[in-house]
Write a protein that holds these residues in place. Structure first.
Motif, PDB file in Angstrom:
ATOM      1  N   ARG A   2      56.385  23.159  48.029  1.00 39.87           N
ATOM      2  CA  ARG A   2      57.071  21.869  48.044  1.00 39.87           C
ATOM      3  C   ARG A   2      57.647  21.537  49.414  1.00 39.87           C
ATOM      4  NH1 ARG A   2      58.475  20.338  42.658  1.00 39.87           N
ATOM      5  NH2 ARG A   2      57.692  21.851  41.201  1.00 39.87           N
ATOM      6  N   GLU A   3      57.385  22.363  50.394  1.00 37.81           N
ATOM      7  CA  GLU A   3      57.991  22.189  51.705  1.00 37.81           C
ATOM      8  C   GLU A   3      57.250  21.163  52.546  1.00 37.81           C
ATOM      9  OE1 GLU A   3      59.563  25.624  49.894  1.00 37.81           O
ATOM     10  OE2 GLU A   3      57.479  25.072  50.171  1.00 37.81           O
ATOM     11  N   THR A   4      58.012  20.376  53.275  1.00 39.90           N
ATOM     12  CA  THR A   4      57.447  19.429  54.238  1.00 39.90           C
ATOM     13  C   THR A   4      57.120  20.203  55.516  1.00 39.90           C
ATOM     14  OG1 THR A   4      59.575  18.923  55.259  1.00 39.90           O
ATOM     15  CG2 THR A   4      58.937  17.587  53.317  1.00 39.90           C
ATOM     16  N   THR A  41      56.137  30.640  51.484  1.00 35.97           N
ATOM     17  CA  THR A  41      56.305  29.618  50.453  1.00 35.97           C
ATOM     18  C   THR A  41      55.154  29.636  49.448  1.00 35.97           C
ATOM     19  OG1 THR A  41      55.300  27.906  51.839  1.00 35.97           O
ATOM     20  CG2 THR A  41      57.710  28.121  51.924  1.00 35.97           C
ATOM     21  N   THR A  45      56.620  31.425  44.464  1.00 36.23           N
ATOM     22  CA  THR A  45      56.463  30.307  43.537  1.00 36.23           C
ATOM     23  C   THR A  45      57.074  30.670  42.192  1.00 36.23           C
ATOM     24  OG1 THR A  45      54.292  31.084  42.844  1.00 36.23           O
ATOM     25  CG2 THR A  45      54.356  29.498  44.664  1.00 36.23           C
ATOM     26  N   LEU A  71      62.643  26.659  47.020  1.00 35.54           N
ATOM     27  CA  LEU A  71      62.191  25.271  47.117  1.00 35.54           C
ATOM     28  C   LEU A  71      62.673  24.676  48.426  1.00 35.54           C
ATOM     29  CD1 LEU A  71      63.378  24.332  43.521  1.00 35.54           C
ATOM     30  CD2 LEU A  71      61.020  24.863  44.201  1.00 35.54           C
ATOM     31  N   HIS A  72      61.789  23.997  49.118  1.00 39.64           N
ATOM     32  CA  HIS A  72      62.125  23.347  50.387  1.00 39.64           C
ATOM     33  C   HIS A  72      62.673  24.354  51.402  1.00 39.64           C
ATOM     34  CE1 HIS A  72      61.196  19.494  48.642  1.00 39.64           C
ATOM     35  NE2 HIS A  72      61.983  19.788  47.615  1.00 39.64           N
ATOM     36  N   GLU A 129      66.235  15.713  41.346  1.00 37.73           N
ATOM     37  CA  GLU A 129      64.910  16.293  41.611  1.00 37.73           C
ATOM     38  C   GLU A 129      64.890  17.766  41.196  1.00 37.73           C
ATOM     39  OE1 GLU A 129      62.146  17.676  45.387  1.00 37.73           O
ATOM     40  OE2 GLU A 129      63.769  16.264  45.755  1.00 37.73           O
ATOM     41  N   TYR A 133      62.819  19.638  38.064  1.00 39.60           N
ATOM     42  CA  TYR A 133      62.024  20.846  38.282  1.00 39.60           C
ATOM     43  C   TYR A 133      62.453  21.946  37.308  1.00 39.60           C
ATOM     44  CZ  TYR A 133      60.826  25.372  40.236  1.00 39.60           C
ATOM     45  OH  TYR A 133      60.391  26.675  40.380  1.00 39.60           O
TER      46      TYR A 133
END
Length: 173
Positions: A2-4, A41, A45, A71-72, A129, A133
């Motif tokens: 989910r990381e940018t 990452t 999970t 997450l992130h 958010e 999840y």
């Protein structure tokens, strides 16, 4: 994952500066046996059992287990609002967590927790958010009240290192 790209870059920088600033002993164990932020990452999970370390008012360490979600680029975990660890974190937000999978993976993180759904204040901007999840992961039944009975935290790390000598063992390739 989910990381940018920005979150991955920040995580990679943290991993690099943490390892380079570590003791020679730790570097001798981890260097050459670690993975990148993107690989990490991909491995972290779902739910990962964490050993969470807090400190009592007397300065005595306490360790307990929590369900962790990476997450992130940061750990998220929760506990009952009336748990001792919740009282410890409210008074002293510094915490450490460890996630280990036998001899194949060790993720060690030090930082400061941020409460995501405070009982008597506004939730963080990303709480909805995260809640979506969590409800998707655990199920959205009426077993408890997500906002009143459970408190969730994000560990904002200032140090993190990863020991992973064989990525293929972790990914099953």
């Amino acid at each position: 994952m989910r990381e940018t790209p920005e979150e991955l870059n920040k995580l990679q920088s943290l991993l690099g500066t943490s390892l380079s600033g570590s003791t020679a002993h730790l570097r001798s164990i981890v260097e050459g046996r670690t993975i990148t932020a993107a690989q990490l990452t991909g491995v972290l999970t779902g739910m990962c059992t964490l050993a969470l370390s807090t400190v009592t008012a007397k300065g005595e360490p306490r360790i307990s287990g929590v369900d962790g979600h990476f997450l992130h680029g940061r750990w998220h975990f929760g506990t009952a609002r009336n748990a001792a660890k919740a009282r410890h974190l409210a008074a002293r937000p510094a915490a450490s967590v460890a996630h280990m999978r036998g001899e194949d993976l060790g993720v060690f993180t030090h930082g400061t927790v941020e409460e995501l759904n405070p009982e008597d204040a506004d939730t963080t901007a990303d709480w909805q958010e995260l809640l979506a999840y969590l409800q998707d992961f655990y199920g959205d039944d009426d077993a408890f009240d997500w906002n009143r009975e459970v408190v969730y935290y994000r560990l904002n790390p200032h140090w993190m290192t990863v020991y992973a000598p064989d990525l293929d063992k972790l990914t099953g390739t």
